[in-house]
Scaffold this motif. Structure first.
Motif, PDB file in Angstrom:
ATOM      1  N   LEU A   6      13.119   3.357 -15.927  1.00 58.14           N
ATOM      2  CA  LEU A   6      14.279   3.967 -16.573  1.00 58.14           C
ATOM      3  C   LEU A   6      13.820   4.833 -17.740  1.00 58.14           C
ATOM      4  O   LEU A   6      13.096   4.361 -18.627  1.00 58.14           O
ATOM      5  N   LYS A   7      14.217   6.095 -17.730  1.00 58.26           N
ATOM      6  CA  LYS A   7      13.957   6.980 -18.863  1.00 58.26           C
ATOM      7  C   LYS A   7      14.883   6.577 -20.014  1.00 58.26           C
ATOM      8  O   LYS A   7      15.870   5.864 -19.821  1.00 58.26           O
ATOM      9  N   PRO A   8      14.599   6.995 -21.248  1.00 57.40           N
ATOM     10  CA  PRO A   8      15.453   6.635 -22.378  1.00 57.40           C
ATOM     11  C   PRO A   8      16.908   7.043 -22.151  1.00 57.40           C
ATOM     12  O   PRO A   8      17.191   8.111 -21.586  1.00 57.40           O
ATOM     13  N   GLY A   9      17.809   6.169 -22.570  1.00 58.38           N
ATOM     14  CA  GLY A   9      19.226   6.414 -22.398  1.00 58.38           C
ATOM     15  C   GLY A   9      19.977   5.117 -22.185  1.00 58.38           C
ATOM     16  O   GLY A   9      19.375   4.052 -22.052  1.00 58.38           O
ATOM     17  N   ILE A  10      21.311   5.198 -22.141  1.00 52.73           N
ATOM     18  CA  ILE A  10      22.146   4.017 -21.939  1.00 52.73           C
ATOM     19  C   ILE A  10      22.645   4.005 -20.503  1.00 52.73           C
ATOM     20  O   ILE A  10      23.263   4.967 -20.037  1.00 52.73           O
ATOM     21  N   TYR A  11      22.404   2.914 -19.809  1.00 52.01           N
ATOM     22  CA  TYR A  11      22.783   2.737 -18.417  1.00 52.01           C
ATOM     23  C   TYR A  11      23.925   1.729 -18.376  1.00 52.01           C
ATOM     24  O   TYR A  11      23.712   0.522 -18.506  1.00 52.01           O
ATOM     25  N   LEU A  12      25.137   2.206 -18.215  1.00 54.02           N
ATOM     26  CA  LEU A  12      26.310   1.351 -18.229  1.00 54.02           C
ATOM     27  C   LEU A  12      26.550   0.741 -16.854  1.00 54.02           C
ATOM     28  O   LEU A  12      26.481   1.442 -15.834  1.00 54.02           O
ATOM     29  N   GLY A  13      26.813  -0.590 -16.838  1.00 52.76           N
ATOM     30  CA  GLY A  13      27.154  -1.219 -15.577  1.00 52.76           C
ATOM     31  C   GLY A  13      26.387  -2.508 -15.339  1.00 52.76           C
ATOM     32  O   GLY A  13      25.685  -3.018 -16.212  1.00 52.76           O
ATOM     33  N   ASN A  14      26.548  -3.030 -14.111  1.00 53.05           N
ATOM     34  CA  ASN A  14      25.881  -4.248 -13.655  1.00 53.05           C
ATOM     35  C   ASN A  14      25.009  -3.879 -12.467  1.00 53.05           C
ATOM     36  O   ASN A  14      25.490  -3.241 -11.527  1.00 53.05           O
TER      37      ASN A  14
ATOM     38  N   SER B  25       0.819  -1.211   0.000  1.00 51.22           N
ATOM     39  CA  SER B  25       0.000   0.000   0.000  1.00 51.22           C
ATOM     40  C   SER B  25       0.850   1.257   0.000  1.00 51.22           C
ATOM     41  O   SER B  25       0.377   2.334  -0.332  1.00 51.22           O
ATOM     42  N   PHE B  26       2.111   1.144   0.389  1.00 54.74           N
ATOM     43  CA  PHE B  26       3.020   2.292   0.406  1.00 54.74           C
ATOM     44  C   PHE B  26       4.054   2.213  -0.709  1.00 54.74           C
ATOM     45  O   PHE B  26       5.068   2.903  -0.670  1.00 54.74           O
ATOM     46  N   ALA B  27       3.824   1.350  -1.728  1.00 54.63           N
ATOM     47  CA  ALA B  27       4.779   1.209  -2.825  1.00 54.63           C
ATOM     48  C   ALA B  27       4.936   2.537  -3.550  1.00 54.63           C
ATOM     49  O   ALA B  27       3.961   3.253  -3.813  1.00 54.63           O
ATOM     50  N   ALA B  28       6.178   2.842  -3.881  1.00 54.00           N
ATOM     51  CA  ALA B  28       6.487   4.118  -4.533  1.00 54.00           C
ATOM     52  C   ALA B  28       6.953   3.882  -5.959  1.00 54.00           C
ATOM     53  O   ALA B  28       7.468   2.809  -6.300  1.00 54.00           O
ATOM     54  N   ASN B  29       6.781   4.863  -6.802  1.00 56.89           N
ATOM     55  CA  ASN B  29       7.266   4.845  -8.177  1.00 56.89           C
ATOM     56  C   ASN B  29       8.438   5.806  -8.300  1.00 56.89           C
ATOM     57  O   ASN B  29       8.312   6.988  -7.959  1.00 56.89           O
ATOM     58  N   HIS B  30       9.563   5.292  -8.779  1.00 60.40           N
ATOM     59  CA  HIS B  30      10.763   6.105  -8.926  1.00 60.40           C
ATOM     60  C   HIS B  30      11.153   6.163 -10.407  1.00 60.40           C
ATOM     61  O   HIS B  30      11.081   5.153 -11.112  1.00 60.40           O
ATOM     62  N   THR B  31      11.591   7.280 -10.854  1.00 56.38           N
ATOM     63  CA  THR B  31      12.055   7.448 -12.226  1.00 56.38           C
ATOM     64  C   THR B  31      13.521   7.858 -12.191  1.00 56.38           C
ATOM     65  O   THR B  31      13.908   8.768 -11.430  1.00 56.38           O
ATOM     66  N   VAL B  32      14.332   7.181 -12.999  1.00 57.32           N
ATOM     67  CA  VAL B  32      15.768   7.493 -13.039  1.00 57.32           C
ATOM     68  C   VAL B  32      16.170   7.826 -14.470  1.00 57.32           C
ATOM     69  O   VAL B  32      15.523   7.395 -15.437  1.00 57.32           O
ATOM     70  N   THR B  33      17.255   8.586 -14.577  1.00 62.93           N
ATOM     71  CA  THR B  33      17.673   9.062 -15.902  1.00 62.93           C
ATOM     72  C   THR B  33      19.088   8.668 -16.278  1.00 62.93           C
ATOM     73  O   THR B  33      19.504   8.883 -17.411  1.00 62.93           O
ATOM     74  N   ASP B  34      19.867   8.107 -15.325  1.00 60.98           N
ATOM     75  CA  ASP B  34      21.240   7.718 -15.636  1.00 60.98           C
ATOM     76  C   ASP B  34      21.665   6.583 -14.718  1.00 60.98           C
ATOM     77  O   ASP B  34      20.990   6.259 -13.735  1.00 60.98           O
ATOM     78  N   ALA B  35      22.813   5.979 -15.039  1.00 58.44           N
ATOM     79  CA  ALA B  35      23.284   4.806 -14.304  1.00 58.44           C
ATOM     80  C   ALA B  35      23.584   5.127 -12.852  1.00 58.44           C
ATOM     81  O   ALA B  35      23.313   4.310 -11.947  1.00 58.44           O
ATOM     82  N   GLN B  36      24.141   6.299 -12.582  1.00 58.50           N
ATOM     83  CA  GLN B  36      24.489   6.660 -11.205  1.00 58.50           C
ATOM     84  C   GLN B  36      23.228   6.771 -10.349  1.00 58.50           C
ATOM     85  O   GLN B  36      23.183   6.266  -9.221  1.00 58.50           O
TER      86      GLN B  36
END
Length: 435
Positions: free
Chosen positions: A59-67, A31-42
């Motif tokens: 994830l917004k459009p873009g390349i997210y480098l890493g594991n 009931s307290f689940a949140a929605n997060h939006t990110v724009t880069d790997a960091q």
């Protein structure tokens, strides 16, 4: 009539059970689940360190480098153009918790080390009920790898391996080991080792997938109680490999352009292979003395299986049986325009009919006096002379000679030693169109 409404105080006093249920729902983690939006790997890395169970990260459009690792139960999703790139090492996304899901992401360029289980999506032990949907995965190692879990669902994904790597050095599209009740459907998988590889798994359902340019489409190894239908396999070494497994129901699938086989039953029991369409199993480099011709179905040391109402057509060999494959039911099939309809290597006389119905054999012209669609006389698709030619293929040029015709007639009229080979006592004279 106006619907009654109750104040919280009224519920607390007069409906305590209902009040407790409402409070439990309001206080649940979801009931307290949140929605997060990110724009880069960091930002994605930071968000994964503080995300709560039940949250969604987009994830917004873009390349997210890493594991990236999913530390708890979350939904990881991407907008169009969101790409996770592992830069050629490790696994791109690792799932640690049950009930997590990944959707609508492009995942690429993970590592090639199969011993380290490099994968586009690596699902850890006991991460049950994981759902991977609508993703495009392309890389060298495994597309999706899961071990010792339950109820993983993989659907509507595109998984592409590296066509420049040697076939057996690639990862499998979907590799599941010790997984119970996996569900795999509507995926398109190409240029991998095996499209779907199942080992010591149980109760799998694999349907409506498309496989091409790989070793095997679906590969069962030490599995039980599996089902596959509606799958299509093309341009492979083998279509459907059932090895050391039990109770596999393989039905209504297709396979074409296989080098080795359309279906393999290898030391497997109590399985059903029915209503499949297998064509063009052909090895252009095949040499009869080596046994590497293309086979519609290859039965090797497998018993107590049922092979019925399949179409095996235009292959080097329609059905090849060897090494203890005698104890199987074979009936209602269509063997059409295969270079060799049957190759049986054994010392028994096998009956390939059931309840008065045998198989259809193209090229066989039998009498049908009562017009019931069944020949009046049994058909021997191979005999002792055929076995002789298989053992000594250099004499194959004599197969259609007059002397061989005479020998076949003599063999049919007189018992010359113990009778071996295949007999269909009720050969069908018409193609059944129900396939």
């Amino acid at each position: 009539m106006k619907k009654a409404s109750y104040s919280p105080m009224f519920l607390l006093i007069n409906r305590p059970a209902k009040c407790v249920a409402m409070l439990a729902l309001l206080c649940s983690p979801l009931s307290f689940a949140a929605n997060h939006t990110v724009t880069d790997a960091q930002t994605l890395t930071a968000q994964l360190l503080q995300v709560a169970a039940g949250d969604t990260i987009t994830l917004k459009p873009g390349i997210y480098l890493g594991n990236f690792e999913l530390p708890t139960t979350i939904h990881l999703s991407g907008e169009k153009g969101a790409i996770i790139d592992a830069q050629g090492k490790g696994s791109a996304v690792t799932v640690n918790s049950a009930n997590s899901s990944i959707s609508n992401l492009q995942i690429q360029n993970w590592g090639a080390d199969l011993y380290e289980l490099n994968a586009g999506v690596l699902v850890k032990d006991n991460a049950d009920n994981v759902h991977i949907e609508g993703c495009k995965l392309s890389g060298d190692g495994f597309g999706i790898y899961s071990e010792n879990t339950q109820k993983i669902t993989v659907n509507n994904n595109i998984i592409i391996g590296n066509s420049e790597r040697y076939k057996l050095d690639r990862g499998d599209g979907v590799y599941l080991k010790g997984v119970d009740a996996p569900l795999i459907y509507n995926n398109h998988i190409s240029h991998v080792r095996d499209g779907v590889y199942l080992e010591t798994s149980t109760n799998s359902l694999v349907y409506d997938n498309r496989f091409h340019s790989q070793q095997y489409g679906i590969h069962y190894m030490y599995t039980k109680h599996d089902e596959a239908y509606g799958n299509e396999v093309d341009n492979v070494d083998g279509g459907y490999a059932i090895m050391s497994s039990h109770f596999v129901n393989l039905h209504q699938n297709q396979a074409s352009n296989a080098l080795d086989f359309g279906v393999l039953l290898n030391i497997s029991n109590d399985s059903i292979v029915s209503n499949n369409r297998i064509s063009l199993a052909h090895n252009p480099q095949g040499k009869p003395e080596l046994g590497n011709e293309g086979k519609g179905i290859f039965i090797y040391g497998a018993r107590d299986n049922e092979i019925t109402h399949n179409l095996f057509s235009t292959s080097d060999i329609g059905i090849y049986m060897a090494m203890g494959g005698e104890g199987n039911k074979v009936y209602g099939n269509q063997f059409v325009n295969n270079q060799i309809q049957v190759k049986y290597v054994g010392d028994s006389l096998l009956e390939w009919s059931h309840n008065g119905r045998g198989n259809y054999w193209s090229g066989y012209m039998g009498w049908d006096a009562n017009h019931d669609g069944i020949a009046d006389a049994p058909y021997r698709p191979n005999d002792s002379l055929d076995k002789l030619f298989w053992l000594y293929p250099e004499a194959e040029f004599l197969m259609n000679s007059p002397i061989v015709a005479v020998l076949r007639w003599v063999q049919s009229q007189f018992a010359v030693g113990p009778s071996t080979g295949i007999v269909d006592s009720f050969p069908l004279l018409q193609i059944e169109t129900a396939l």
